[in-house]
Scaffold this motif. Structure first.
Motif, PDB file in Angstrom:
ATOM      1  N   GLN A 169       0.827  -1.212   0.000  1.00  0.00           N
ATOM      2  CA  GLN A 169       0.000   0.000   0.000  1.00  0.00           C
ATOM      3  C   GLN A 169       0.859   1.258   0.000  1.00  0.00           C
ATOM      4  N   TRP A 170       1.898   1.274   0.829  1.00  0.00           N
ATOM      5  CA  TRP A 170       2.797   2.428   0.870  1.00  0.00           C
ATOM      6  C   TRP A 170       3.411   2.664  -0.515  1.00  0.00           C
ATOM      7  N   ASP A 171       3.870   1.597  -1.144  1.00  0.00           N
ATOM      8  CA  ASP A 171       4.470   1.731  -2.465  1.00  0.00           C
ATOM      9  C   ASP A 171       3.448   2.236  -3.479  1.00  0.00           C
ATOM     10  N   ALA A 172       2.216   1.749  -3.377  1.00  0.00           N
ATOM     11  CA  ALA A 172       1.170   2.187  -4.311  1.00  0.00           C
ATOM     12  C   ALA A 172       0.898   3.675  -4.168  1.00  0.00           C
ATOM     13  N   VAL A 173       0.840   4.156  -2.927  1.00  0.00           N
ATOM     14  CA  VAL A 173       0.620   5.586  -2.708  1.00  0.00           C
ATOM     15  C   VAL A 173       1.782   6.395  -3.267  1.00  0.00           C
ATOM     16  N   GLN A 174       3.004   5.918  -3.071  1.00  0.00           N
ATOM     17  CA  GLN A 174       4.168   6.659  -3.548  1.00  0.00           C
ATOM     18  C   GLN A 174       4.174   6.800  -5.074  1.00  0.00           C
ATOM     19  N   ARG A 175       3.651   5.804  -5.778  1.00  0.00           N
ATOM     20  CA  ARG A 175       3.646   5.885  -7.252  1.00  0.00           C
ATOM     21  C   ARG A 175       2.330   6.444  -7.803  1.00  0.00           C
ATOM     22  N   GLY A 176       1.419   6.832  -6.867  1.00  0.00           N
ATOM     23  CA  GLY A 176       0.169   7.450  -7.288  1.00  0.00           C
ATOM     24  C   GLY A 176      -0.916   6.479  -7.714  1.00  0.00           C
ATOM     25  N   ASP A 177      -0.760   5.198  -7.390  1.00  0.00           N
ATOM     26  CA  ASP A 177      -1.753   4.180  -7.749  1.00  0.00           C
ATOM     27  C   ASP A 177      -2.776   4.081  -6.618  1.00  0.00           C
ATOM     28  N   LEU A 178      -3.687   5.023  -6.580  1.00  0.00           N
ATOM     29  CA  LEU A 178      -4.609   5.118  -5.453  1.00  0.00           C
ATOM     30  C   LEU A 178      -5.670   4.021  -5.472  1.00  0.00           C
ATOM     31  N   GLU A 179      -5.988   3.503  -6.644  1.00  0.00           N
ATOM     32  CA  GLU A 179      -6.972   2.422  -6.706  1.00  0.00           C
ATOM     33  C   GLU A 179      -6.437   1.173  -6.013  1.00  0.00           C
ATOM     34  N   THR A 180      -5.179   0.833  -6.297  1.00  0.00           N
ATOM     35  CA  THR A 180      -4.569  -0.309  -5.611  1.00  0.00           C
ATOM     36  C   THR A 180      -4.464  -0.053  -4.116  1.00  0.00           C
ATOM     37  N   ALA A 181      -4.078   1.165  -3.735  1.00  0.00           N
ATOM     38  CA  ALA A 181      -3.962   1.499  -2.313  1.00  0.00           C
ATOM     39  C   ALA A 181      -5.305   1.352  -1.604  1.00  0.00           C
ATOM     40  N   LYS A 182      -6.376   1.736  -2.286  1.00  0.00           N
ATOM     41  CA  LYS A 182      -7.711   1.601  -1.689  1.00  0.00           C
ATOM     42  C   LYS A 182      -8.098   0.133  -1.543  1.00  0.00           C
ATOM     43  N   GLU A 183      -7.785  -0.673  -2.548  1.00  0.00           N
ATOM     44  CA  GLU A 183      -8.071  -2.111  -2.450  1.00  0.00           C
ATOM     45  C   GLU A 183      -7.339  -2.721  -1.257  1.00  0.00           C
ATOM     46  N   LEU A 184      -6.100  -2.321  -1.054  1.00  0.00           N
ATOM     47  CA  LEU A 184      -5.327  -2.836   0.072  1.00  0.00           C
ATOM     48  C   LEU A 184      -5.891  -2.343   1.400  1.00  0.00           C
ATOM     49  N   HIS A 185      -6.389  -1.112   1.421  1.00  0.00           N
ATOM     50  CA  HIS A 185      -7.070  -0.607   2.624  1.00  0.00           C
ATOM     51  C   HIS A 185      -8.235  -1.521   2.996  1.00  0.00           C
ATOM     52  N   ASN A 186      -9.006  -1.919   2.002  1.00  0.00           N
ATOM     53  CA  ASN A 186     -10.180  -2.748   2.277  1.00  0.00           C
ATOM     54  C   ASN A 186      -9.813  -4.164   2.700  1.00  0.00           C
ATOM     55  N   LYS A 187      -8.604  -4.597   2.380  1.00  0.00           N
ATOM     56  CA  LYS A 187      -8.123  -5.876   2.894  1.00  0.00           C
ATOM     57  C   LYS A 187      -7.598  -5.736   4.319  1.00  0.00           C
ATOM     58  N   GLN A 188      -6.930  -4.626   4.584  1.00  0.00           N
ATOM     59  CA  GLN A 188      -6.326  -4.410   5.905  1.00  0.00           C
ATOM     60  C   GLN A 188      -7.370  -4.160   6.991  1.00  0.00           C
ATOM     61  N   LEU A 189      -8.434  -3.464   6.640  1.00  0.00           N
ATOM     62  CA  LEU A 189      -9.387  -2.997   7.651  1.00  0.00           C
ATOM     63  C   LEU A 189      -9.975  -4.137   8.489  1.00  0.00           C
ATOM     64  N   PRO A 190     -10.480  -5.229   7.880  1.00  0.00           N
ATOM     65  CA  PRO A 190     -11.006  -6.319   8.718  1.00  0.00           C
ATOM     66  C   PRO A 190      -9.945  -6.947   9.619  1.00  0.00           C
ATOM     67  N   VAL A 191      -8.692  -6.955   9.165  1.00  0.00           N
ATOM     68  CA  VAL A 191      -7.619  -7.494  10.004  1.00  0.00           C
ATOM     69  C   VAL A 191      -7.452  -6.621  11.239  1.00  0.00           C
ATOM     70  N   TRP A 192      -7.448  -5.303  11.050  1.00  0.00           N
ATOM     71  CA  TRP A 192      -7.350  -4.401  12.198  1.00  0.00           C
ATOM     72  C   TRP A 192      -8.537  -4.580  13.137  1.00  0.00           C
ATOM     73  N   ARG A 193      -9.730  -4.684  12.596  1.00  0.00           N
ATOM     74  CA  ARG A 193     -10.913  -4.873  13.448  1.00  0.00           C
ATOM     75  C   ARG A 193     -10.794  -6.155  14.266  1.00  0.00           C
ATOM     76  N   ALA A 194     -10.165  -7.173  13.701  1.00  0.00           N
ATOM     77  CA  ALA A 194     -10.038  -8.454  14.405  1.00  0.00           C
ATOM     78  C   ALA A 194      -9.017  -8.392  15.531  1.00  0.00           C
ATOM     79  N   ILE A 195      -7.950  -7.599  15.357  1.00  0.00           N
ATOM     80  CA  ILE A 195      -6.935  -7.541  16.414  1.00  0.00           C
ATOM     81  C   ILE A 195      -7.215  -6.436  17.431  1.00  0.00           C
ATOM     82  N   ASP A 196      -8.017  -5.449  17.070  1.00  0.00           N
ATOM     83  CA  ASP A 196      -8.280  -4.320  17.956  1.00  0.00           C
ATOM     84  C   ASP A 196      -9.223  -4.738  19.077  1.00  0.00           C
ATOM     85  N   GLY A 197      -8.850  -4.443  20.297  1.00  0.00           N
ATOM     86  CA  GLY A 197      -9.700  -4.762  21.434  1.00  0.00           C
ATOM     87  C   GLY A 197      -8.885  -5.177  22.642  1.00  0.00           C
TER      88      GLY A 197
END
Length: 297
Positions: free
Chosen positions: A220-248
């Motif tokens: 995701q960091w690399d995607a943002v650096q090269r301006g590929d925001l669509e890929t970065a957003k897709e990775l955000h949507n993969k990361q978010l459920p993982v964070w929800r699962a570990i948060d608490g």
């Protein structure tokens, strides 16, 4: 004081054996894992590393092991979570001898919050007496350092080179980035909003999700650096459920199970953290599967 920290800096777990001794072999394996993936730095003994529970001896052993295994490939930052200037400096001086590149230090927070002048002096003394660059760890919800104070600390104390803005507060992060303090860099630890944090100008992240799914976070960091925001957003949507699962509650215990599910050894958790339930384990497994993370067979 010059030290180039940027990008994806995973805060590592502190593996422990069943008798609550640091499992330094497991730590070495985690260091190598992240280095092989291309992490831009490593952080030990922070919140993800149970820093608030560590003795000085354990903190030093963990920091020394990380430095030895890293061999100068990337900066190593060591966290200190204590509640007096004296103890922070005692830990800091001992950890400095391990060769770490910087310290990550919370404000004092037990029952009270120092005023602005006291906070500035707190970080000034730590920097002066440890001789190391300092990253402010702004994580304590009920003792959050105001953005104006953070900016003042970074602008007035050359050795304070950055701030890790945590506590789920994207608004505080936005204020800090808007102020653009000349003296240091602003890092995000708002795990569910890493993507917009980068777009607003955060110069990297030091947060738990990076430790659990580093491949996704680096991509995701690399995607943002090269301006590929669509890929970065897709990775955000993969990361978010993982964070929800570990948060608490008992988050570090959950993180260690998430590592175990991937075939990585995060060690056991320190008492009195509650063991992860079967239901929590399955939630973690499902989140990792949904994120296309390879699990151990």
């Amino acid at each position: 004081m010059t030290l180039d920290i940027h990008g994806i800096i995973p805060p590592l777990v502190s593996p422990f054996t069943a008798d609550e001794q640091p499992d330094l072999d497991a730590l070495r394996a985690e260091v190598r894992y992240h280095l092989d993936l291309g992490a831009h730095g490593l952080c030990v003994t922070g919140s993800t590393g149970d820093g608030q529970m560590l003795s000085l001896e354990d903190s030093v052993a963990i920091a020394r092991t990380a430095v030895e295994e890293t061999k100068g490939q990337v900066p190593v930052i060591a966290g200190i979570i204590q509640d007096s200037t004296k103890e922070v400096i005692r830990y800091g001086k001992a950890i400095a001898e391990t060769g770490v590149d910087a310290l990550q230090v919370t404000p004092v927070h037990y029952l009270f919050q120092p005023d602005e002048d006291t906070t500035v002096e707190y970080y000034r003394r730590i920097a002066d007496e440890t001789g190391l660059p300092i990253v402010i760890y702004n994580v304590i919800p009920y003792a959050l350092i105001p953005a104006t104070t953070v900016a003042r600390v970074m602008n007035e104390i050359p050795s304070v080179i950055g701030v890790k803005q945590s506590g789920g507060n994207i608004h505080q992060l936005a204020d800090l980035l808007h102020m653009n303090p000349e003296g240091g860099k602003v890092f995000t630890a708002v795990d569910d909003l890493l993507f917009p944090s980068y777009l607003m100008g955060a110069e990297g992240a030091i947060s738990a999700t990076l430790t659990v799914v580093p491949e996704l976070c680096l991509a995701q960091w690399d995607a943002v650096q090269r301006g590929d925001l669509e890929t970065a957003k897709e990775l955000h949507n993969k990361q978010l459920p993982v964070w929800r699962a570990i948060d608490g509650p008992n988050m570090t215990a959950r993180i260690k199970v998430a590592l175990e599910l991937q075939g990585r050894n995060g060690g056991t958790s320190l008492s009195p953290l509650t063991p992860v339930s079967d239901a929590e384990r399955e939630t973690l497994r499902a989140a990792l599967v949904a994120a296309d993370v390879k699990l151990a067979s």
